[in-house]
Scaffold this active site. Structure first.
Site, PDB file in Angstrom:
ATOM      1  N   ARG A  68      64.593  -5.375 -39.354  1.00 57.71           N
ATOM      2  CA  ARG A  68      66.052  -5.253 -39.276  1.00 57.71           C
ATOM      3  C   ARG A  68      66.521  -4.113 -38.384  1.00 57.71           C
ATOM      4  O   ARG A  68      67.633  -3.623 -38.502  1.00 57.71           O
ATOM      5  CB  ARG A  68      66.691  -5.109 -40.655  1.00 57.71           C
ATOM      6  CG  ARG A  68      66.415  -6.308 -41.528  1.00 57.71           C
ATOM      7  CD  ARG A  68      67.355  -6.414 -42.694  1.00 57.71           C
ATOM      8  NE  ARG A  68      66.962  -7.545 -43.500  1.00 57.71           N
ATOM      9  CZ  ARG A  68      65.975  -7.511 -44.392  1.00 57.71           C
ATOM     10  NH1 ARG A  68      65.311  -6.391 -44.604  1.00 57.71           N
ATOM     11  NH2 ARG A  68      65.673  -8.585 -45.076  1.00 57.71           N
ATOM     12  N   HIS A  96      75.788 -14.403  -7.920  1.00 55.95           N
ATOM     13  CA  HIS A  96      75.159 -15.338  -8.858  1.00 55.95           C
ATOM     14  C   HIS A  96      75.042 -16.743  -8.285  1.00 55.95           C
ATOM     15  O   HIS A  96      74.145 -17.498  -8.660  1.00 55.95           O
ATOM     16  CB  HIS A  96      75.941 -15.387 -10.175  1.00 55.95           C
ATOM     17  CG  HIS A  96      75.626 -14.237 -11.085  1.00 55.95           C
ATOM     18  ND1 HIS A  96      76.547 -13.717 -11.975  1.00 55.95           N
ATOM     19  CD2 HIS A  96      74.499 -13.515 -11.247  1.00 55.95           C
ATOM     20  CE1 HIS A  96      75.983 -12.710 -12.629  1.00 55.95           C
ATOM     21  NE2 HIS A  96      74.748 -12.566 -12.215  1.00 55.95           N
ATOM     22  N   LYS A 106      73.086  -3.731 -23.975  1.00 61.57           N
ATOM     23  CA  LYS A 106      72.780  -5.163 -23.953  1.00 61.57           C
ATOM     24  C   LYS A 106      71.266  -5.367 -23.834  1.00 61.57           C
ATOM     25  O   LYS A 106      70.621  -4.784 -22.970  1.00 61.57           O
ATOM     26  CB  LYS A 106      73.491  -5.847 -22.778  1.00 61.57           C
ATOM     27  CG  LYS A 106      74.992  -5.921 -22.968  1.00 61.57           C
ATOM     28  CD  LYS A 106      75.617  -7.056 -22.184  1.00 61.57           C
ATOM     29  CE  LYS A 106      75.731  -6.749 -20.714  1.00 61.57           C
ATOM     30  NZ  LYS A 106      76.317  -7.882 -19.952  1.00 61.57           N
ATOM     31  N   GLU A 156      81.953  -5.763 -24.313  1.00 66.42           N
ATOM     32  CA  GLU A 156      82.236  -6.639 -23.167  1.00 66.42           C
ATOM     33  C   GLU A 156      83.388  -7.599 -23.425  1.00 66.42           C
ATOM     34  O   GLU A 156      83.250  -8.809 -23.319  1.00 66.42           O
ATOM     35  CB  GLU A 156      80.961  -7.420 -22.795  1.00 66.42           C
ATOM     36  CG  GLU A 156      80.996  -7.941 -21.367  1.00 66.42           C
ATOM     37  CD  GLU A 156      79.646  -8.376 -20.876  1.00 66.42           C
ATOM     38  OE1 GLU A 156      78.832  -8.856 -21.677  1.00 66.42           O
ATOM     39  OE2 GLU A 156      79.394  -8.226 -19.668  1.00 66.42           O
ATOM     40  N   LYS A 216      78.936   3.715 -14.933  1.00 59.92           N
ATOM     41  CA  LYS A 216      78.597   2.693 -15.929  1.00 59.92           C
ATOM     42  C   LYS A 216      78.938   3.194 -17.333  1.00 59.92           C
ATOM     43  O   LYS A 216      79.470   2.460 -18.162  1.00 59.92           O
ATOM     44  CB  LYS A 216      77.120   2.288 -15.830  1.00 59.92           C
ATOM     45  CG  LYS A 216      76.712   1.328 -16.947  1.00 59.92           C
ATOM     46  CD  LYS A 216      75.921   0.122 -16.546  1.00 59.92           C
ATOM     47  CE  LYS A 216      75.860  -0.854 -17.730  1.00 59.92           C
ATOM     48  NZ  LYS A 216      74.901  -1.932 -17.568  1.00 59.92           N
ATOM     49  N   HIS A 259      79.138  -9.941  -8.046  1.00 57.74           N
ATOM     50  CA  HIS A 259      78.301 -10.876  -8.797  1.00 57.74           C
ATOM     51  C   HIS A 259      78.837 -12.300  -8.792  1.00 57.74           C
ATOM     52  O   HIS A 259      78.095 -13.237  -9.067  1.00 57.74           O
ATOM     53  CB  HIS A 259      78.114 -10.396 -10.237  1.00 57.74           C
ATOM     54  CG  HIS A 259      77.149  -9.239 -10.352  1.00 57.74           C
ATOM     55  ND1 HIS A 259      77.367  -8.023  -9.752  1.00 57.74           N
ATOM     56  CD2 HIS A 259      75.951  -9.120 -10.987  1.00 57.74           C
ATOM     57  CE1 HIS A 259      76.358  -7.213 -10.028  1.00 57.74           C
ATOM     58  NE2 HIS A 259      75.487  -7.845 -10.766  1.00 57.74           N
ATOM     59  N   ASN A 281      81.023  -6.450 -12.645  1.00 57.47           N
ATOM     60  CA  ASN A 281      80.587  -7.677 -11.970  1.00 57.47           C
ATOM     61  C   ASN A 281      81.011  -7.752 -10.511  1.00 57.47           C
ATOM     62  O   ASN A 281      80.890  -8.806  -9.889  1.00 57.47           O
ATOM     63  CB  ASN A 281      81.106  -8.909 -12.713  1.00 57.47           C
ATOM     64  CG  ASN A 281      80.348  -9.126 -14.000  1.00 57.47           C
ATOM     65  OD1 ASN A 281      79.186  -8.726 -14.119  1.00 57.47           O
ATOM     66  ND2 ASN A 281      80.997  -9.721 -14.977  1.00 57.47           N
ATOM     67  N   GLU A 291      73.169  -2.025  -7.007  1.00 54.37           N
ATOM     68  CA  GLU A 291      73.968  -1.729  -8.207  1.00 54.37           C
ATOM     69  C   GLU A 291      74.454  -0.277  -8.163  1.00 54.37           C
ATOM     70  O   GLU A 291      75.559   0.035  -8.614  1.00 54.37           O
ATOM     71  CB  GLU A 291      73.155  -1.975  -9.486  1.00 54.37           C
ATOM     72  CG  GLU A 291      72.467  -3.344  -9.586  1.00 54.37           C
ATOM     73  CD  GLU A 291      73.401  -4.497  -9.967  1.00 54.37           C
ATOM     74  OE1 GLU A 291      74.621  -4.274 -10.145  1.00 54.37           O
ATOM     75  OE2 GLU A 291      72.899  -5.640 -10.074  1.00 54.37           O
TER      76      GLU A 291
HETATM   77  N1  LIG Z   1      70.695  -5.269 -20.217  1.00 54.07           N
HETATM   78  C1  LIG Z   1      71.513  -5.161 -19.195  1.00 54.07           C
HETATM   79  O1  LIG Z   1      72.648  -4.681 -19.315  1.00 54.07           O
HETATM   80  C2  LIG Z   1      71.039  -5.616 -17.850  1.00 54.07           C
HETATM   81  C3  LIG Z   1      71.762  -5.264 -16.689  1.00 54.07           C
HETATM   82  C4  LIG Z   1      71.269  -5.663 -15.449  1.00 54.07           C
HETATM   83  C5  LIG Z   1      70.083  -6.384 -15.377  1.00 54.07           C
HETATM   84  N2  LIG Z   1      69.407  -6.703 -16.516  1.00 54.07           N
HETATM   85  C6  LIG Z   1      68.140  -7.452 -16.460  1.00 54.07           C
HETATM   86  O2  LIG Z   1      67.178  -6.653 -15.796  1.00 54.07           O
HETATM   87  C7  LIG Z   1      66.172  -7.532 -15.268  1.00 54.07           C
HETATM   88  C8  LIG Z   1      65.819  -7.066 -13.862  1.00 54.07           C
HETATM   89  O3  LIG Z   1      65.267  -5.762 -13.942  1.00 54.07           O
HETATM   90  P1  LIG Z   1      64.339  -5.200 -12.763  1.00 54.07           P
HETATM   91  O4  LIG Z   1      64.992  -5.448 -11.471  1.00 54.07           O
HETATM   92  O5  LIG Z   1      63.959  -3.830 -13.133  1.00 54.07           O
HETATM   93  O6  LIG Z   1      63.093  -6.204 -12.800  1.00 54.07           O
HETATM   94  P2  LIG Z   1      61.623  -6.037 -13.435  1.00 54.07           P
HETATM   95  O7  LIG Z   1      61.635  -5.416 -14.757  1.00 54.07           O
HETATM   96  O8  LIG Z   1      60.980  -7.365 -13.295  1.00 54.07           O
HETATM   97  O9  LIG Z   1      60.937  -4.998 -12.423  1.00 54.07           O
HETATM   98  C9  LIG Z   1      60.655  -5.395 -11.092  1.00 54.07           C
HETATM   99  C10 LIG Z   1      59.170  -5.212 -10.770  1.00 54.07           C
HETATM  100  O10 LIG Z   1      58.890  -3.836 -10.537  1.00 54.07           O
HETATM  101  C11 LIG Z   1      57.828  -3.406 -11.388  1.00 54.07           C
HETATM  102  N3  LIG Z   1      58.041  -1.977 -11.607  1.00 54.07           N
HETATM  103  C12 LIG Z   1      58.975  -1.399 -12.391  1.00 54.07           C
HETATM  104  N4  LIG Z   1      58.923  -0.065 -12.266  1.00 54.07           N
HETATM  105  C13 LIG Z   1      57.927   0.206 -11.381  1.00 54.07           C
HETATM  106  C14 LIG Z   1      57.408   1.415 -10.824  1.00 54.07           C
HETATM  107  N5  LIG Z   1      57.940   2.606 -11.110  1.00 54.07           N
HETATM  108  N6  LIG Z   1      56.378   1.314  -9.963  1.00 54.07           N
HETATM  109  C15 LIG Z   1      55.874   0.101  -9.628  1.00 54.07           C
HETATM  110  N7  LIG Z   1      56.346  -1.062 -10.096  1.00 54.07           N
HETATM  111  C16 LIG Z   1      57.359  -1.006 -10.975  1.00 54.07           C
HETATM  112  C17 LIG Z   1      57.930  -4.310 -12.565  1.00 54.07           C
HETATM  113  O11 LIG Z   1      56.766  -4.332 -13.341  1.00 54.07           O
HETATM  114  C18 LIG Z   1      58.243  -5.639 -11.893  1.00 54.07           C
HETATM  115  O12 LIG Z   1      57.085  -6.197 -11.353  1.00 54.07           O
HETATM  116  C19 LIG Z   1      66.730  -8.933 -15.325  1.00 54.07           C
HETATM  117  O13 LIG Z   1      66.082  -9.657 -16.333  1.00 54.07           O
HETATM  118  C20 LIG Z   1      68.199  -8.720 -15.665  1.00 54.07           C
HETATM  119  O14 LIG Z   1      68.733  -9.781 -16.432  1.00 54.07           O
HETATM  120  C21 LIG Z   1      69.871  -6.330 -17.732  1.00 54.07           C
HETATM  121 ZN   LIG Z   2      73.602  -7.047 -11.292  1.00 59.48          ZN
END
Ligand SMILES: NC(=O)c1ccc[n+]([C@@H]2O[C@H](COP(=O)([O-])OP(=O)(O)OC[C@H]3O[C@@H](n4cnc5c(N)ncnc54)[C@H](O)[C@@H]3O)[C@@H](O)[C@H]2O)c1
Ligand SMILES: [Zn+2]
Length: 377
Positions: free
Chosen positions: A139, A265, A161, A250, A240, A261, A258, A203
């Site tokens: 939980r 998107h 989120k 939200e 942010k 976006h 956004n 971003e």
């Molecule tokens: N929760 C939220 O508010 C929110 C906001 C924006 C995006 N997201 C989500 O975030 C995700 C995208 O995140 P991302 O772009 O970080 O992708 P990701 O987590 O897939 O990372 C990208 C790649 O880089 C690698 N990596 C990360 N840090 C590293 C480092 N220091 N050195 C070497 N490699 C490294 C990862 O293992 C992966 O292969 C999506 O799923 C998206 O929906 C969530």
């Molecule tokens: Zn984004």
């Protein structure tokens, strides 16, 4: 938008170690930013609620764990915590309920208890999955976010989120789960692939356009120089933070995040995901700026200023030669499903945006064509 104050910290770029407080409906937490922050994860986590001797499930993946898990584990042990590593596969396609289940097995095998902590060590995928797992395990247990991608640092680790994808679509299952602590060590960006760095920059730049003209000027000045990231990350995060504090669930204002976006998107699936999320958002920001000029909401020079910062940081502003009608259709398809109209976030000036509901298709298509899309009048 509220005015975002310039940092209290006026140390030279790259030398500061800002701590940013974040308020949320159930309390507050701190974001610590600084080169070498990974070494302080243990003591900082203890100072932020993890009891003496308690366990920490360090969730990471086969890319990030070999690089940074040992440092994090050592820091946790020095602070008299009991870490154990939990692995999840790397990549968006593993952002699934099956991966959450895999984590629960490892939490149980490690005897993770209610007073213990889940620590997400990785990019946005790791943070979203580990955060969602922490929201429901017993939980809800304490969550620490240690984002290692630039996108996770400036975007996904803050705001609460969390969630996973379903075969039917992205982020369809999730929860609001606030962390107890966010630790950002910009040094880890040295191993991040260049295309991932660029994607996160989109971003970061977006936050400047939305609400921080001084950040934008810093980005113009720094133009691709990746020293001094701690300060740029901190300034970007302030935007942010201000937005999510005002709209934690939200329901309204958070929509400004956004920017870029709406078009972004639509471009991602049309490109069959060869465009990274940040690249698509970058093109989307250029489009939004040009639409703002067309509507007489922004001065003629605004798109050029935004587009030149984007390209200085290696991001595209031109649109691939997709059909303008197809882009428009992809944009409205999403929204129709939700029974909503497309809402545009348009920059009026650097640091100022407006939400606009009624942009005519001909203006949108005209702008997309000027950016490189195909299609007749
Ligand atoms: N929760 C939220 O508010 C929110 C906001 C924006 C995006 N997201 C989500 O975030 C995700 C995208 O995140 P991302 O772009 O970080 O992708 P990701 O987590 O897939 O990372 C990208 C790649 O880089 C690698 N990596 C990360 N840090 C590293 C480092 N220091 N050195 C070497 N490699 C490294 C990862 O293992 C992966 O292969 C999506 O799923 C998206 O929906 C969530
Ligand atoms: Zn984004």
């Amino acid at each position: 938008l509220p005015h975002v104050r310039p940092g209290r910290n006026s140390a030279p770029l790259g030398r500061s170690r800002p701590t940013l407080p974040v308020r949320h409906p159930e309390g507050h937490y701190e974001i610590h930013i600084g080169d070498g922050a990974l070494k302080h994860v243990g003591s900082t986590l203890r100072a932020n609620g993890a009891p003496f001797g308690s366990r920490v499930a360090v969730v990471s993946n086969p890319v990030v764990a070999p690089l940074y898990a040992a440092q994090v584990e050592a820091s946790l042990r020095r602070a008299e915590l009991a870490p154990f590593i939990c692995q999840m596969p790397d990549g968006e396609r593993h952002k699934t309920l099956a991966t959450v289940a895999l984590l629960y097995e490892q939490f149980l095998a490690g005897e993770l208890d209610r007073r213990d902590t889940v620590l997400a060590l990785g990019g946005g995928v790791t943070g979203d999955v580990a955060g969602y797992a922490a929201a429901a395990y017993m939980r809800g247990v304490r969550l620490a976010q240690v984002p290692t991608s630039l996108l996770a640092m400036v975007d996904s680790s803050v705001g609460g989120k969390t969630g996973v994808d379903l075969p039917q679509g992205k982020n369809l299952v999730g929860a609001f789960k606030q962390p107890a602590l966010v630790m950002i060590d910009p040094q880890v960006l040295s191993t991040l692939p260049a295309e991932e760095f660029r994607s996160g920059m989109a971003e970061l730049i977006k936050h400047g356009v939305i609400a921080d003209a001084e950040l934008f000027v810093e980005l113009e000045r720094a133009a691709g120089q990746t020293t001094g990231m701690a300060d740029l990350i901190a300034r970007s995060l302030r935007v942010k933070i201000e937005v999510v504090q005002e709209d934690p669930f939200e329901q309204g204002r958070r929509a400004v995040l956004n920017l870029g976006h709406t078009v972004g998107h639509a471009l991602e699936p049309l490109s069959e995901f060869t465009l990274r999320h940040g690249e698509a958002v970058s093109i989307g920001m250029a489009a939004a700026a040009r639409i703002a000029v067309e509507l007489g909401k922004a001065e003629a020079g605004l798109p050029e200023r935004i587009e030149s910062v984007l390209s200085a940081w290696g991001l595209p502003a031109r649109c691939p030669s997709f059909d303008a009608d197809a882009i428009l259709a992809a944009m409205t398809r999403d929204k129709k499903k939700q029974g909503r109209a497309v809402r545009w976030i348009l920059p009026r000036a650097i640091g100022q945006v407006e939400i606009v509901a009624d942009v005519t298709p001909s203006i949108v298509k005209g702008v997309l064509r000027n950016l490189g899309a195909r299609g007749g009048a």
